[in-house]
Design an enzyme around this catalytic site. Structure first.
Site, PDB file in Angstrom:
ATOM      1  N   ARG A  32     -16.469 -90.166  10.021  1.00  0.00           N
ATOM      2  CA  ARG A  32     -16.098 -88.737  10.038  1.00  0.00           C
ATOM      3  C   ARG A  32     -15.066 -88.389   8.968  1.00  0.00           C
ATOM      4  O   ARG A  32     -14.243 -87.492   9.162  1.00  0.00           O
ATOM      5  CB  ARG A  32     -15.555 -88.313  11.421  1.00  0.00           C
ATOM      6  CG  ARG A  32     -16.573 -88.310  12.525  1.00  0.00           C
ATOM      7  CD  ARG A  32     -17.387 -87.023  12.492  1.00  0.00           C
ATOM      8  NE  ARG A  32     -18.477 -87.104  13.430  1.00  0.00           N
ATOM      9  CZ  ARG A  32     -18.441 -86.616  14.672  1.00  0.00           C
ATOM     10  NH1 ARG A  32     -17.382 -85.988  15.089  1.00  0.00           N
ATOM     11  NH2 ARG A  32     -19.479 -86.746  15.461  1.00  0.00           N
ATOM     12  N   ARG A  36     -12.966 -82.012  10.254  1.00  0.00           N
ATOM     13  CA  ARG A  36     -12.052 -80.887  10.478  1.00  0.00           C
ATOM     14  C   ARG A  36     -10.586 -81.186  10.229  1.00  0.00           C
ATOM     15  O   ARG A  36      -9.773 -80.262  10.169  1.00  0.00           O
ATOM     16  CB  ARG A  36     -12.234 -80.379  11.920  1.00  0.00           C
ATOM     17  CG  ARG A  36     -13.526 -79.635  12.125  1.00  0.00           C
ATOM     18  CD  ARG A  36     -13.915 -79.580  13.579  1.00  0.00           C
ATOM     19  NE  ARG A  36     -14.275 -80.917  14.037  1.00  0.00           N
ATOM     20  CZ  ARG A  36     -14.660 -81.206  15.274  1.00  0.00           C
ATOM     21  NH1 ARG A  36     -14.704 -80.270  16.184  1.00  0.00           N
ATOM     22  NH2 ARG A  36     -14.986 -82.442  15.594  1.00  0.00           N
ATOM     23  N   ARG A  45     -16.898 -75.204   5.613  1.00  0.00           N
ATOM     24  CA  ARG A  45     -17.683 -74.899   6.810  1.00  0.00           C
ATOM     25  C   ARG A  45     -17.684 -73.396   7.083  1.00  0.00           C
ATOM     26  O   ARG A  45     -18.714 -72.820   7.445  1.00  0.00           O
ATOM     27  CB  ARG A  45     -17.146 -75.657   8.028  1.00  0.00           C
ATOM     28  CG  ARG A  45     -18.119 -75.583   9.192  1.00  0.00           C
ATOM     29  CD  ARG A  45     -17.595 -76.208  10.451  1.00  0.00           C
ATOM     30  NE  ARG A  45     -16.425 -75.496  10.944  1.00  0.00           N
ATOM     31  CZ  ARG A  45     -15.855 -75.713  12.113  1.00  0.00           C
ATOM     32  NH1 ARG A  45     -16.332 -76.657  12.919  1.00  0.00           N
ATOM     33  NH2 ARG A  45     -14.808 -75.031  12.496  1.00  0.00           N
ATOM     34  N   ASP A  82     -25.964 -84.964  10.692  1.00  0.00           N
ATOM     35  CA  ASP A  82     -25.635 -85.310  12.073  1.00  0.00           C
ATOM     36  C   ASP A  82     -26.783 -86.076  12.695  1.00  0.00           C
ATOM     37  O   ASP A  82     -27.943 -85.895  12.300  1.00  0.00           O
ATOM     38  CB  ASP A  82     -25.344 -84.056  12.908  1.00  0.00           C
ATOM     39  CG  ASP A  82     -24.604 -84.409  14.187  1.00  0.00           C
ATOM     40  OD1 ASP A  82     -23.370 -84.550  14.127  1.00  0.00           O
ATOM     41  OD2 ASP A  82     -25.256 -84.599  15.236  1.00  0.00           O
ATOM     42  N   TYR A 159     -28.728 -87.691  24.316  1.00  0.00           N
ATOM     43  CA  TYR A 159     -28.533 -86.253  24.061  1.00  0.00           C
ATOM     44  C   TYR A 159     -29.814 -85.467  24.331  1.00  0.00           C
ATOM     45  O   TYR A 159     -29.774 -84.344  24.825  1.00  0.00           O
ATOM     46  CB  TYR A 159     -28.065 -86.021  22.618  1.00  0.00           C
ATOM     47  CG  TYR A 159     -26.637 -86.486  22.380  1.00  0.00           C
ATOM     48  CD1 TYR A 159     -25.559 -85.656  22.656  1.00  0.00           C
ATOM     49  CD2 TYR A 159     -26.359 -87.767  21.897  1.00  0.00           C
ATOM     50  CE1 TYR A 159     -24.247 -86.083  22.457  1.00  0.00           C
ATOM     51  CE2 TYR A 159     -25.058 -88.204  21.689  1.00  0.00           C
ATOM     52  CZ  TYR A 159     -24.007 -87.358  21.971  1.00  0.00           C
ATOM     53  OH  TYR A 159     -22.714 -87.783  21.776  1.00  0.00           O
TER      54      TYR A 159
HETATM   55  C1  LIG Z   1     -22.629 -89.015  18.698  1.00  0.00           C
HETATM   56  C2  LIG Z   1     -22.683 -88.547  17.264  1.00  0.00           C
HETATM   57  C3  LIG Z   1     -22.922 -87.202  16.831  1.00  0.00           C
HETATM   58  N1  LIG Z   1     -22.883 -87.204  15.452  1.00  0.00           N
HETATM   59  C4  LIG Z   1     -22.622 -88.466  14.991  1.00  0.00           C
HETATM   60  C5  LIG Z   1     -22.532 -89.327  16.110  1.00  0.00           C
HETATM   61  C6  LIG Z   1     -22.369 -90.833  16.061  1.00  0.00           C
HETATM   62  C7  LIG Z   1     -20.975 -91.236  15.761  1.00  0.00           C
HETATM   63  C8  LIG Z   1     -19.982 -90.889  16.863  1.00  0.00           C
HETATM   64  O1  LIG Z   1     -20.052 -91.521  17.926  1.00  0.00           O
HETATM   65  O2  LIG Z   1     -19.157 -90.011  16.624  1.00  0.00           O
HETATM   66  C9  LIG Z   1     -22.545 -88.932  13.606  1.00  0.00           C
HETATM   67  C10 LIG Z   1     -21.996 -88.032  12.576  1.00  0.00           C
HETATM   68  N2  LIG Z   1     -21.611 -86.728  12.692  1.00  0.00           N
HETATM   69  C11 LIG Z   1     -21.165 -86.284  11.491  1.00  0.00           C
HETATM   70  C12 LIG Z   1     -21.328 -87.317  10.532  1.00  0.00           C
HETATM   71  C13 LIG Z   1     -21.097 -87.087   9.048  1.00  0.00           C
HETATM   72  C14 LIG Z   1     -20.571 -88.124   8.227  1.00  0.00           C
HETATM   73  C15 LIG Z   1     -19.131 -88.550   8.469  1.00  0.00           C
HETATM   74  O3  LIG Z   1     -18.224 -87.968   7.815  1.00  0.00           O
HETATM   75  O4  LIG Z   1     -18.915 -89.517   9.217  1.00  0.00           O
HETATM   76  C16 LIG Z   1     -21.807 -88.421  11.222  1.00  0.00           C
HETATM   77  C17 LIG Z   1     -22.100 -89.843  10.701  1.00  0.00           C
HETATM   78  C18 LIG Z   1     -20.632 -84.949  11.200  1.00  0.00           C
HETATM   79  C19 LIG Z   1     -20.129 -84.129  12.316  1.00  0.00           C
HETATM   80  N3  LIG Z   1     -20.724 -83.895  13.540  1.00  0.00           N
HETATM   81  C20 LIG Z   1     -19.999 -82.999  14.241  1.00  0.00           C
HETATM   82  C21 LIG Z   1     -18.875 -82.604  13.472  1.00  0.00           C
HETATM   83  C22 LIG Z   1     -17.843 -81.569  13.858  1.00  0.00           C
HETATM   84  C23 LIG Z   1     -18.516 -80.240  13.753  1.00  0.00           C
HETATM   85  C24 LIG Z   1     -17.627 -79.151  13.238  1.00  0.00           C
HETATM   86  O5  LIG Z   1     -17.365 -79.095  12.017  1.00  0.00           O
HETATM   87  O6  LIG Z   1     -17.270 -78.303  14.074  1.00  0.00           O
HETATM   88  C25 LIG Z   1     -18.952 -83.306  12.258  1.00  0.00           C
HETATM   89  C26 LIG Z   1     -18.021 -83.194  11.071  1.00  0.00           C
HETATM   90  C27 LIG Z   1     -20.365 -82.446  15.583  1.00  0.00           C
HETATM   91  C28 LIG Z   1     -20.910 -83.386  16.583  1.00  0.00           C
HETATM   92  N4  LIG Z   1     -21.973 -84.221  16.388  1.00  0.00           N
HETATM   93  C29 LIG Z   1     -22.176 -84.964  17.527  1.00  0.00           C
HETATM   94  C30 LIG Z   1     -21.240 -84.562  18.490  1.00  0.00           C
HETATM   95  C31 LIG Z   1     -21.115 -85.141  19.883  1.00  0.00           C
HETATM   96  C32 LIG Z   1     -20.466 -83.555  17.923  1.00  0.00           C
HETATM   97  C33 LIG Z   1     -19.406 -82.737  18.602  1.00  0.00           C
HETATM   98  C34 LIG Z   1     -18.133 -83.483  18.739  1.00  0.00           C
HETATM   99  C35 LIG Z   1     -17.218 -83.193  17.602  1.00  0.00           C
HETATM  100  O7  LIG Z   1     -17.080 -82.007  17.305  1.00  0.00           O
HETATM  101  O8  LIG Z   1     -16.650 -84.146  17.029  1.00  0.00           O
HETATM  102  C36 LIG Z   1     -23.216 -86.009  17.673  1.00  0.00           C
END
Ligand SMILES: Cc1c2[nH]c(c1CCC(=O)O)Cc1[nH]c(c(CCC(=O)O)c1C)Cc1[nH]c(c(CCC(=O)O)c1C)Cc1[nH]c(c(C)c1CCC(=O)O)C2
Length: 350
Positions: A32, A36, A45, A82, A159
């Site tokens: 990540r 944010r 964003r 994602d 999910y």
């Molecule tokens: C379970 C999972 C998801 N997404 C992901 C996983 C596996 C890794 C982990 O366990 O965290 C993987 C993921 N999600 C994102 C990336 C991008 C690359 C990186 O910088 O790592 C990667 C590799 C961007 C993201 N994916 C998400 C964000 C935040 C969204 C935002 O900008 O509001 C980002 C940057 C949203 C997301 N996406 C997901 C959830 C549960 C959420 C909401 C929780 C949260 O907000 O952190 C599903």
């Protein structure tokens, strides 16, 4: 300008570590890392409108992927996308409720599994992601490795079945208990789609791929073998047949004792460790098989201070006997202090 593909790949630190080489300073990136906690991410964003629009806008998705590279010169960039784009490409509705995380339409019966879109059709939805990869492979600094990724089938299925994130993956376990054949068909469907998705990312320029099994820890005994290990092994075998030179990182989060032997069992080049396992234990029981990635507690990037530096150094030292890519045990959180990332890097790079 010289094409990145003409650069001697073996000079890239991440690829050297993934081939099993022990380096004096471990290469580093963060899960990540585009997120944010960075003001420039929040601005892009906002420009895109929302998170999903950002994922499907290749120019802006490439821009947020590059932001942490510019700021910190990480050794790897991870594609901005994602894991939940695959369910969407298979025909489910997906949206992100502000402040609440992802929401999806659900799959809870054999009929609904059978009604998912064909594997061939996923590219209709996912083409913009491949375009992001192509832009990045032109624009990244030549020493930076580009990592593509997908969710592992079990985590993606949790999910799709619940329609949201769940603390204990209860709905997915319930579907598995009620109709193991239909549940297995869903896992197989996601497995096939993931092979095509990752293969297309590699064709577009991803140099490494990572499989995120964030909820692997809730699979026990035979279920871990059937739904974490076997699908990862199938995906990696198919990718290696088509792209033998592309390394794969597996992340069976919270696998505990089952981290030992996991990379070898699934054919991965590296296993990523969460911070629930100690670096000393992992050095003796996991790194013996090859490269490991991890495993700083992401909370330390919120709290900082001396503990951040001593813990960072402790992990570097624990893994200094073999191949290691420094990373966090899970994603950096929105409340992390960007200056703490600089402090972590200083402790690693000296
Ligand atoms: C379970 C999972 C998801 N997404 C992901 C996983 C596996 C890794 C982990 O366990 O965290 C993987 C993921 N999600 C994102 C990336 C991008 C690359 C990186 O910088 O790592 C990667 C590799 C961007 C993201 N994916 C998400 C964000 C935040 C969204 C935002 O900008 O509001 C980002 C940057 C949203 C997301 N996406 C997901 C959830 C549960 C959420 C909401 C929780 C949260 O907000 O952190 C599903």
């Amino acid at each position: 300008m010289k094409n990145r593909n003409e650069v001697n790949m073996t000079q890239k630190t991440i690829l050297r570590a993934l081939s099993g080489e022990r380096l004096p300073t471990p290469p580093v990136w963060m899960m990540r890392q585009a997120g944010r906690y960075l003001p420039e991410y929040r601005a892009t964003r906002a420009q895109a409108g929302d998170f999903l629009s950002l994922c499907y806008n290749p120019e802006l998705a490439a821009e947020v992927t590059l932001q942490p590279i510019r700021r910190y010169a990480f050794d790897a960039a991870i594609l901005f996308a994602d894991i939940l784009l695959i369910p969407q490409a298979l025909g489910l509705d997906l949206w992100f409720a502000t402040g609440e995380g992802p929401r999806l339409s659900t799959v809870t019966s054999a009929n609904q599994v059978a009604a998912l879109r064909s594997t061939d059709a996923i590219h209709d939805t996912l083409n913009p992601i491949y375009e992001t990869v192509r832009i990045l492979s032109r624009e990244l600094p030549r020493e930076t490795t580009l990592i593509g990724f997908a969710g592992a089938p079990w985590t993606v299925a949790t999910y799709m079945i619940a329609g949201r994130g769940t603390p204990d993956q209860g709905p997915a376990h319930a579907f598995k208990a009620a109709d193991r054949a239909a549940f297995s068909a869903l896992i197989d469907k996601i497995t096939d789609a993931t092979i095509e998705y990752l293969s297309a990312q590699i064709n577009a320029g991803a140099e490494v791929v990572k499989l995120f099994d964030s909820w692997a820890g809730s699979l026990k005994g035979q279920d871990f073998d059937d739904f974490a290990l076997t699908p990862a092994k199938r995906i990696i075998a198919a990718l290696k047949a088509r792209h033998p030179a592309t390394p794969v990182i597996a992340f069976p989060r919270e696998a505990g004792a089952r981290y030992a032997g996991f990379a070898r069992a699934v054919g991965a080049d590296c296993v990523a460790l969460d911070n629930s396992v100690s670096a000393d234990w992992a050095a003796g029981n996991v790194q013996t098989d090859g490269c490991v990635q991890g495993n700083l507690d992401p909370r330390l990037l919120v709290t900082g201070g001396d503990t951040l530096e001593t813990e960072t150094r402790r992990i570097v030292t624990a893994f200094s006997g073999g191949a290691h890519i420094f990373n966090l045990g899970h994603g950096i959180t929105p409340d992390a202090d960007p200056d703490n990332v600089t402090r972590m890097l200083a402790a690693i790079r000296g």
